[in-house]
Design a protein around this motif. Sequence first.
Motif, mmCIF file in Angstrom:
data_model
loop_
_atom_site.group_PDB
_atom_site.id
_atom_site.type_symbol
_atom_site.label_atom_id
_atom_site.label_comp_id
_atom_site.label_asym_id
_atom_site.label_seq_id
_atom_site.Cartn_x
_atom_site.Cartn_y
_atom_site.Cartn_z
ATOM 1 N N UNK A 110 0.826 -1.210 0.000
ATOM 2 C CA UNK A 110 0.000 0.000 0.000
ATOM 3 C C UNK A 110 0.859 1.259 0.000
ATOM 4 N N UNK A 111 1.913 1.255 0.803
ATOM 5 C CA UNK A 111 2.806 2.416 0.858
ATOM 6 C C UNK A 111 3.653 2.503 -0.407
ATOM 7 N N UNK A 112 4.215 1.376 -0.818
ATOM 8 C CA UNK A 112 5.101 1.383 -1.988
ATOM 9 C C UNK A 112 4.373 1.835 -3.255
ATOM 10 N N UNK A 113 3.074 1.554 -3.338
ATOM 11 C CA UNK A 113 2.320 1.950 -4.531
ATOM 12 C C UNK A 113 2.225 3.468 -4.658
ATOM 13 N N UNK A 114 2.330 4.175 -3.539
ATOM 14 C CA UNK A 114 2.253 5.637 -3.569
ATOM 15 C C UNK A 114 3.551 6.271 -4.069
ATOM 16 N N UNK A 115 4.635 5.512 -4.059
ATOM 17 C CA UNK A 115 5.926 6.064 -4.477
ATOM 18 C C UNK A 115 5.945 6.448 -5.954
ATOM 19 N N UNK A 116 5.025 5.901 -6.722
ATOM 20 C CA UNK A 116 4.974 6.252 -8.146
ATOM 21 C C UNK A 116 4.578 7.712 -8.356
ATOM 22 N N UNK A 117 4.083 8.362 -7.296
ATOM 23 C CA UNK A 117 3.652 9.758 -7.398
ATOM 24 C C UNK A 117 4.717 10.747 -6.921
ATOM 25 N N UNK A 118 5.904 10.267 -6.616
ATOM 26 C CA UNK A 118 6.902 11.176 -6.048
ATOM 27 C C UNK A 118 7.567 12.068 -7.089
ATOM 28 N N UNK A 119 7.312 11.819 -8.377
ATOM 29 C CA UNK A 119 7.904 12.617 -9.458
ATOM 30 C C UNK A 119 9.425 12.619 -9.324
ATOM 31 N N UNK A 120 10.031 13.797 -9.291
ATOM 32 C CA UNK A 120 11.491 13.879 -9.214
ATOM 33 C C UNK A 120 11.990 14.028 -7.777
ATOM 34 N N UNK A 121 11.086 13.903 -6.828
ATOM 35 C CA UNK A 121 11.487 13.998 -5.422
ATOM 36 C C UNK A 121 12.095 12.671 -4.957
ATOM 37 N N UNK A 122 12.686 12.695 -3.782
ATOM 38 C CA UNK A 122 13.366 11.511 -3.260
ATOM 39 C C UNK A 122 12.434 10.573 -2.511
ATOM 40 N N UNK A 123 11.357 11.113 -1.972
ATOM 41 C CA UNK A 123 10.403 10.299 -1.216
ATOM 42 C C UNK A 123 9.085 11.057 -1.152
#
Length: 200
Positions: A107-120
């Motif tokens: 659930x958390x890892x799936x949100x990482x696709x929205x980080x764009x060019x940020x680190x987290x």
Amino acid sequence: MLKFIESIKVLNGDTPDINEHLQRVIRTIQYFYSKSNEKFDFISCVYTVLERERDKISDGLFKLRVVYSDRFISGTLIPYIPKRIKRLKLVESDDIEYPFKYENRTAIDSLLSYKDKCDDILIVKNGVITDTSYSNIVFERMGNLYTPDSYLLAGTKRAKLIREGLIREEKIRPCDIDKYDKAYLINSMLDLYPVEALEF
């Protein structure tokens, strides 16, 4: 079978925050396995792993990753180098839940696709700030330290700093961020790791 993890700081062969981890393991086992006849001694299991690797960990910083359910499953030691996290992307998710330190972080890892060019990412739930993908967050204002009262996971470092009176809880919304001077990441391996920027 549900599996849980603890990431334990090992510094020069010592485990300075082991009791915080023990308390979380006890809470987890009591919640999920209160009727189980299977019991294990978490502290003994940790020190068995450390003793096995004693020659390798006498100097330096290591992370001990313990996997368990109602029993000890595995313990892995690796040298620890902090991730380079300078910029956080605010991401909204009102459905996210992570009250226990599950091994499954889908659930958390799936949100990482929205980080764009940020680190987290910095997760916003129901209009308030919670956690990043792998840490709690602390904000500084006029020399005082605050952490959101709307956390996803009750981190061990967070609990320790609150107990010691070094940080205080308060409600923090995205619109409040500009009121603070600095932001830091904390987890079992990080002590107030500075963040340079938060992006909306």
